[in-house]
Scaffold this motif. Structure first.
Motif, PDB file in Angstrom:
ATOM      1  N   THR A 112       0.767  -1.272   0.087  1.00 46.21           N
ATOM      2  CA  THR A 112      -0.183   0.014  -0.086  1.00 46.21           C
ATOM      3  C   THR A 112       0.942   1.138   0.143  1.00 46.21           C
ATOM      4  O   THR A 112       0.408   2.265  -0.842  1.00 46.21           O
ATOM      5  N   TRP A 113       1.821   0.993   0.192  1.00 45.63           N
ATOM      6  CA  TRP A 113       3.339   2.489   0.964  1.00 45.63           C
ATOM      7  C   TRP A 113       3.139   2.629  -0.520  1.00 45.63           C
ATOM      8  O   TRP A 113       3.741   4.204  -0.611  1.00 45.63           O
ATOM      9  N   GLN A 114       4.007   1.782  -0.928  1.00 48.35           N
ATOM     10  CA  GLN A 114       4.342   1.497  -2.334  1.00 48.35           C
ATOM     11  C   GLN A 114       3.456   2.920  -3.714  1.00 48.35           C
ATOM     12  O   GLN A 114       3.753   3.598  -4.667  1.00 48.35           O
ATOM     13  N   ARG A 115       1.376   2.282  -3.882  1.00 42.87           N
ATOM     14  CA  ARG A 115       0.660   3.077  -4.645  1.00 42.87           C
ATOM     15  C   ARG A 115       0.754   4.313  -4.052  1.00 42.87           C
ATOM     16  O   ARG A 115       0.708   5.242  -4.844  1.00 42.87           O
ATOM     17  N   TRP A 116       0.611   4.231  -2.641  1.00 43.87           N
ATOM     18  CA  TRP A 116       0.684   5.941  -2.496  1.00 43.87           C
ATOM     19  C   TRP A 116       2.215   7.149  -2.547  1.00 43.87           C
ATOM     20  O   TRP A 116       2.352   7.798  -3.103  1.00 43.87           O
ATOM     21  N   ASP A 117       3.060   5.856  -2.605  1.00 43.36           N
ATOM     22  CA  ASP A 117       4.501   7.250  -3.046  1.00 43.36           C
ATOM     23  C   ASP A 117       3.909   6.926  -4.547  1.00 43.36           C
ATOM     24  O   ASP A 117       4.675   7.928  -5.140  1.00 43.36           O
ATOM     25  N   GLU A 118       3.800   6.056  -5.571  1.00 44.99           N
ATOM     26  CA  GLU A 118       3.482   6.689  -7.094  1.00 44.99           C
ATOM     27  C   GLU A 118       2.346   7.342  -6.954  1.00 44.99           C
ATOM     28  O   GLU A 118       2.994   8.020  -8.413  1.00 44.99           O
ATOM     29  N   MET A 119       1.124   7.692  -6.684  1.00 44.73           N
ATOM     30  CA  MET A 119       0.790   9.025  -6.981  1.00 44.73           C
ATOM     31  C   MET A 119       1.599   9.790  -6.168  1.00 44.73           C
ATOM     32  O   MET A 119       0.956  10.781  -7.120  1.00 44.73           O
ATOM     33  N   LEU A 120       1.847  10.130  -5.271  1.00 42.61           N
ATOM     34  CA  LEU A 120       3.318  11.069  -4.881  1.00 42.61           C
ATOM     35  C   LEU A 120       3.950  11.662  -6.095  1.00 42.61           C
ATOM     36  O   LEU A 120       4.336  12.652  -6.303  1.00 42.61           O
ATOM     37  N   GLN A 121       4.612  10.523  -6.680  1.00 42.54           N
ATOM     38  CA  GLN A 121       5.176  10.576  -7.761  1.00 42.54           C
ATOM     39  C   GLN A 121       4.765  11.315  -8.892  1.00 42.54           C
ATOM     40  O   GLN A 121       5.258  11.625  -9.493  1.00 42.54           O
ATOM     41  N   TYR A 122       3.388  10.905  -9.167  1.00 39.40           N
ATOM     42  CA  TYR A 122       2.913  11.670  -9.983  1.00 39.40           C
ATOM     43  C   TYR A 122       2.160  12.649 -10.229  1.00 39.40           C
ATOM     44  O   TYR A 122       2.073  13.054 -10.849  1.00 39.40           O
ATOM     45  N   LEU A 123       1.608  12.751  -8.786  1.00 43.32           N
ATOM     46  CA  LEU A 123       1.060  14.759  -8.342  1.00 43.32           C
ATOM     47  C   LEU A 123       1.993  14.966  -8.740  1.00 43.32           C
ATOM     48  O   LEU A 123       1.804  16.245  -9.265  1.00 43.32           O
ATOM     49  N   ASP A 138      -4.605  17.982   5.054  1.00 48.67           N
ATOM     50  CA  ASP A 138      -6.001  17.453   4.787  1.00 48.67           C
ATOM     51  C   ASP A 138      -5.336  15.554   3.357  1.00 48.67           C
ATOM     52  O   ASP A 138      -5.120  14.396   4.172  1.00 48.67           O
ATOM     53  N   PHE A 139      -4.684  15.712   2.844  1.00 52.16           N
ATOM     54  CA  PHE A 139      -3.682  14.456   2.642  1.00 52.16           C
ATOM     55  C   PHE A 139      -3.211  13.236   3.471  1.00 52.16           C
ATOM     56  O   PHE A 139      -2.927  12.608   2.932  1.00 52.16           O
ATOM     57  N   ILE A 140      -1.597  14.583   3.856  1.00 55.04           N
ATOM     58  CA  ILE A 140      -0.733  13.748   5.094  1.00 55.04           C
ATOM     59  C   ILE A 140      -2.200  13.242   6.269  1.00 55.04           C
ATOM     60  O   ILE A 140      -1.837  11.551   6.254  1.00 55.04           O
ATOM     61  N   SER A 141      -3.513  13.483   6.585  1.00 53.87           N
ATOM     62  CA  SER A 141      -4.193  12.759   7.418  1.00 53.87           C
ATOM     63  C   SER A 141      -4.916  10.909   7.193  1.00 53.87           C
ATOM     64  O   SER A 141      -5.019  10.476   7.098  1.00 53.87           O
ATOM     65  N   ARG A 142      -5.266  11.754   5.676  1.00 54.78           N
ATOM     66  CA  ARG A 142      -5.537  10.163   4.757  1.00 54.78           C
ATOM     67  C   ARG A 142      -4.881   9.927   4.776  1.00 54.78           C
ATOM     68  O   ARG A 142      -4.916   8.139   4.304  1.00 54.78           O
ATOM     69  N   GLN A 148      11.019   7.581   2.137  1.00 46.13           N
ATOM     70  CA  GLN A 148      10.296   7.895  -0.014  1.00 46.13           C
ATOM     71  C   GLN A 148       9.035   8.820   0.220  1.00 46.13           C
ATOM     72  O   GLN A 148       8.674   9.801  -0.647  1.00 46.13           O
ATOM     73  N   ILE A 149       8.589   8.411   0.972  1.00 48.49           N
ATOM     74  CA  ILE A 149       7.215   8.594   1.274  1.00 48.49           C
ATOM     75  C   ILE A 149       7.533  10.480   1.462  1.00 48.49           C
ATOM     76  O   ILE A 149       7.110  11.480   0.872  1.00 48.49           O
ATOM     77  N   GLN A 150       8.075  10.115   3.080  1.00 43.22           N
ATOM     78  CA  GLN A 150       8.592  11.987   3.501  1.00 43.22           C
ATOM     79  C   GLN A 150       9.032  13.282   2.578  1.00 43.22           C
ATOM     80  O   GLN A 150       8.846  13.956   2.778  1.00 43.22           O
ATOM     81  N   GLU A 151      10.045  12.337   1.540  1.00 39.98           N
ATOM     82  CA  GLU A 151      10.525  12.552   0.577  1.00 39.98           C
ATOM     83  C   GLU A 151       9.748  13.397  -0.608  1.00 39.98           C
ATOM     84  O   GLU A 151      10.007  14.684  -0.704  1.00 39.98           O
ATOM     85  N   GLU A 200      -1.699   8.968   6.917  1.00 36.18           N
ATOM     86  CA  GLU A 200      -2.049   8.710   8.154  1.00 36.18           C
ATOM     87  C   GLU A 200      -3.015   6.760   9.060  1.00 36.18           C
ATOM     88  O   GLU A 200      -2.927   6.454   9.523  1.00 36.18           O
ATOM     89  N   LYS A 201      -4.251   7.523   7.844  1.00 35.95           N
ATOM     90  CA  LYS A 201      -5.073   6.921   8.375  1.00 35.95           C
ATOM     91  C   LYS A 201      -5.311   5.055   7.591  1.00 35.95           C
ATOM     92  O   LYS A 201      -5.565   3.901   7.956  1.00 35.95           O
ATOM     93  N   THR A 202      -4.799   5.469   6.403  1.00 37.11           N
ATOM     94  CA  THR A 202      -3.851   3.767   5.841  1.00 37.11           C
ATOM     95  C   THR A 202      -2.789   3.349   6.419  1.00 37.11           C
ATOM     96  O   THR A 202      -2.743   2.179   5.872  1.00 37.11           O
ATOM     97  N   LEU A 203      -2.034   4.102   6.322  1.00 35.12           N
ATOM     98  CA  LEU A 203      -0.132   4.325   6.171  1.00 35.12           C
ATOM     99  C   LEU A 203       0.341   3.453   7.579  1.00 35.12           C
ATOM    100  O   LEU A 203       0.758   2.867   8.138  1.00 35.12           O
ATOM    101  N   GLY A 204      -0.244   4.397   8.811  1.00 33.96           N
ATOM    102  CA  GLY A 204      -0.093   4.636   9.916  1.00 33.96           C
ATOM    103  C   GLY A 204       1.006   5.545   9.968  1.00 33.96           C
ATOM    104  O   GLY A 204       1.319   5.883   8.844  1.00 33.96           O
TER     105      GLY A 204
END
Length: 184
Positions: A96-107, A159-163, A175-178, A165-169
């Motif tokens: 799941t965290w890799q999917r969020w990472d990919e989303m951030l990369q594309y954003l 708001d995005f970070i809160s979402r 990589q996500i923080q960067e 956190e709910k998913t990833l903890g």
């Protein structure tokens, strides 16, 4: 392929129209690319910023529960930040965290693609008209929806970070923080 796609965008009198048509045709194939590295290679090597911007816009529209009909703008990037779920699960099994990472990369890539040339409008005009704009040193015309405040950005990011956190903890992987820092 990238050179051909770039030329295909440019041959029409309206590069914006061409990029929309081409992106609409290519998009289903991008959804079927099974491996993240292959999707990123295609998007990162794209020569046409306008086409890349449109493809990423379609990708985020696809991941929104309620797609927006507004034109591409900085406000729309913030909309994607607030309303996109993680990108559709492609055929590869990823954490799941890799999917969020990919989303951030594309954003980030969407923001860079939009800001690089389409915002300056030079790639929205035909090649012959573009030469005149460059010779006149024309300033970019911002859309009303490109006028966003630091407060808007901060609220949407929180708001995005809160979402996330709910998913990833917590804590987030480095990589996500960067990527969060770069996007903001």
């Amino acid at each position: 392929l990238q050179r051909m796609l770039s030329m295909a965008v440019e041959v029409d009198r309206s590069p914006t129209c061409s990029s929309r048509k081409i992106a609409d045709d290519i998009f289903p194939f991008i959804l079927n690319i099974p491996v993240r590295s292959q999707r990123e290679a295609l998007l990162n090597t794209m020569e046409s910023q306008l086409l890349r911007c449109r493809l990423l816009e379609l990708l985020f529209q696809h991941s929104c529960d309620v797609p927006t009909t507004s034109s591409m703008s900085l406000d729309k990037v913030l909309y994607f930040l607030s309303h996109s779920s993680v990108l559709p699960q492609f055929q590869d099994e990823t954490a799941t965290w890799q999917r969020w990472d990919e989303m951030l990369q594309y954003l980030s890539l969407l923001l860079l693609s939009y800001h690089a040339f389409p915002l300056a409008e030079h790639l929205r005009t035909s090649v012959s008209d573009r030469m005149e704009l460059i010779a006149q040193k024309a300033k970019p015309r911002l859309q009303d929806s490109d006028d966003i405040s630091q407060l808007d950005i901060q609220l949407k990011m929180n708001d995005f970070i809160s979402r996330m956190e709910k998913t990833l903890g917590e804590p987030f992987p480095p990589q996500i923080q960067e990527k969060l820092f770069m996007l903001q």
